[in-house]
Design an enzyme around this catalytic site. Structure first.
Site, PDB file in Angstrom:
ATOM      1  N   ASP A  26      60.228  12.649   8.485  1.00  0.00           N
ATOM      2  CA  ASP A  26      60.850  12.122   7.083  1.00  0.00           C
ATOM      3  C   ASP A  26      61.027  13.305   5.637  1.00  0.00           C
ATOM      4  OD1 ASP A  26      61.922  10.507   5.060  1.00  0.00           O
ATOM      5  OD2 ASP A  26      60.365   9.825   4.519  1.00  0.00           O
ATOM      6  N   ASP A  28      61.306  12.661   1.914  1.00  0.00           N
ATOM      7  CA  ASP A  28      60.912  12.456   1.051  1.00  0.00           C
ATOM      8  C   ASP A  28      59.293  12.307   1.061  1.00  0.00           C
ATOM      9  OD1 ASP A  28      60.741  13.285  -2.570  1.00  0.00           O
ATOM     10  OD2 ASP A  28      62.421  12.173  -2.166  1.00  0.00           O
TER      11      ASP A  28
END
Length: 343
Positions: A26, A28
């Site tokens: 991922d 953010d």
């Protein structure tokens, strides 16, 4: 151990970067926050890549194109090609392409990332419900997306046009705080039409399938900071996961995690990819030990004894909490134990 009843974080005698061939990361809260690299991220990813691990970046944000994301990562000191980025726009475009004819028109409610992904699948983006679309697709369009776009989607969906959404994250982090995400925009159209979209993004299977098709991963490790997207997505894909505590998940949320939100491994940041993961062992009478800590589930609270690395204490607490909860969620008070760990 069945994934559906995970009762403790697992250990690994190998560095995770050696035990898995591909990291599905991922962005953010894991690699960057507010546009800046998270501490230890750049050097940790460089070392994992130098050791032979493939790095792929998986995002639910359908606004930016893979080229744009790759450029941002490269500017941060993480050399990345567009082929290393997988977006929910790509996942939803594939989902649509499997249900409509080649060259079909698709009404786009979103940004450039969606348009590029649709073109990649041989579909034609259009702007109006009156353009005879075969499908409607909705993805995050940024703060400047006009309100009228939701009306355009609603007109088409109300006429029976199939509706797709890149993802349904209700919020999205920004440099100024938490802002409404694509899920909030999807709710607008749902309220207006009463319809339900087909959703592609994390934690649902279309997104995981897209990452595997594009990376060819044989033994992937999902790395994320959110239980309800990253970790649940790994659960749905039946692959292992590493939760890093650099994003939205805190210790209390981790202890209360239901089975589909329990990660395989827990670490402070991306340095956790580079080393071994400590074993959490049973210590008798419902107690669990990790490092210098022993955790137990008492009558109404989680109890912690010992000293050492805070993360070892958290791992032991997870074992006590998840075992007590079984297939449910732990309702025991873990506040005092977490405070002792500074978490």
């Amino acid at each position: 151990m069945s994934r559906s009843v995970r009762t403790r974080p697992e250990g690994s005698g190998q560095a995770l970067s050696e035990a898995y061939d591909t990291a599905l990361l991922d962005l953010d809260g894991v690699v960057y926050a507010g546009g800046s690299a998270i501490v230890h991220a750049v050097e940790s990813l460089a070392r994992a890549r130098e050791g032979g691990m493939r790095l792929a970046y998986v995002t639910n944000n359908a606004l930016r194109t893979p080229d744009t994301v790759a450029g941002h990562l490269t500017e941060l000191g993480i050399p990345t090609g567009a082929e290393d980025v997988i977006t929910s726009a790509q996942a939803v475009a594939r989902l649509i392409s499997e249900q409509v004819p080649q060259g079909a028109r698709v009404l786009v409610i979103g940004g450039e990332g969606l348009r590029v992904a649709l073109h990649e699948r041989g579909l034609v983006p259009v702007e109006s419900a009156d353009d005879d679309p075969a499908a409607v697709v909705q993805g995050f369009g940024g703060a400047d997306l006009p309100w009228g776009r939701f009306a355009e989607a609603s007109y088409a969906v109300a006429r029976g046009v199939p509706w797709f959404a890149s993802n349904t994250d209700l919020t999205i982090p920004s440099g100024r705080g938490i802002a409404p995400g694509n899920g909030a925009a999807v709710e607008v159209v749902r309220i207006a039409t009463g319809a339900e979209p087909q959703v592609a993004g994390k934690p649902l299977p279309p997104m995981h399938r897209e990452t595997i098709l594009r990376t060819g991963a044989q033994r992937p490790l999902v790395v994320g900071d959110r239980l309800d997207t990253d970790i649940e997505g790994a659960f749905n894909g039946d692959v292992d996961s590493l939760l890093v505590l650099t994003g939205v998940t805190d210790g209390a949320q981790l202890l209360a995690a239901p089975p589909q939100h329990r990660p395989t491994y827990v670490d402070a940041d991306l340095r956790g990819m580079l080393g071994r993961q400590p074993e959490v062992a049973e210590a008798g009478e419902g107690a669990f030990r990790c490092g210098g800590w022993t955790a137990t589930a008492g009558a109404d609270r989680l109890e912690l004894d010992g000293e050492g690395e805070a993360l070892d204490g958290l791992r032991a607490l997870c074992a006590a909490a998840w075992t007590a909860a079984g297939e449910g969620t732990c309702e025991l008070d873990g506040g005092k134990a977490l405070a002792r760990l500074g978490l």
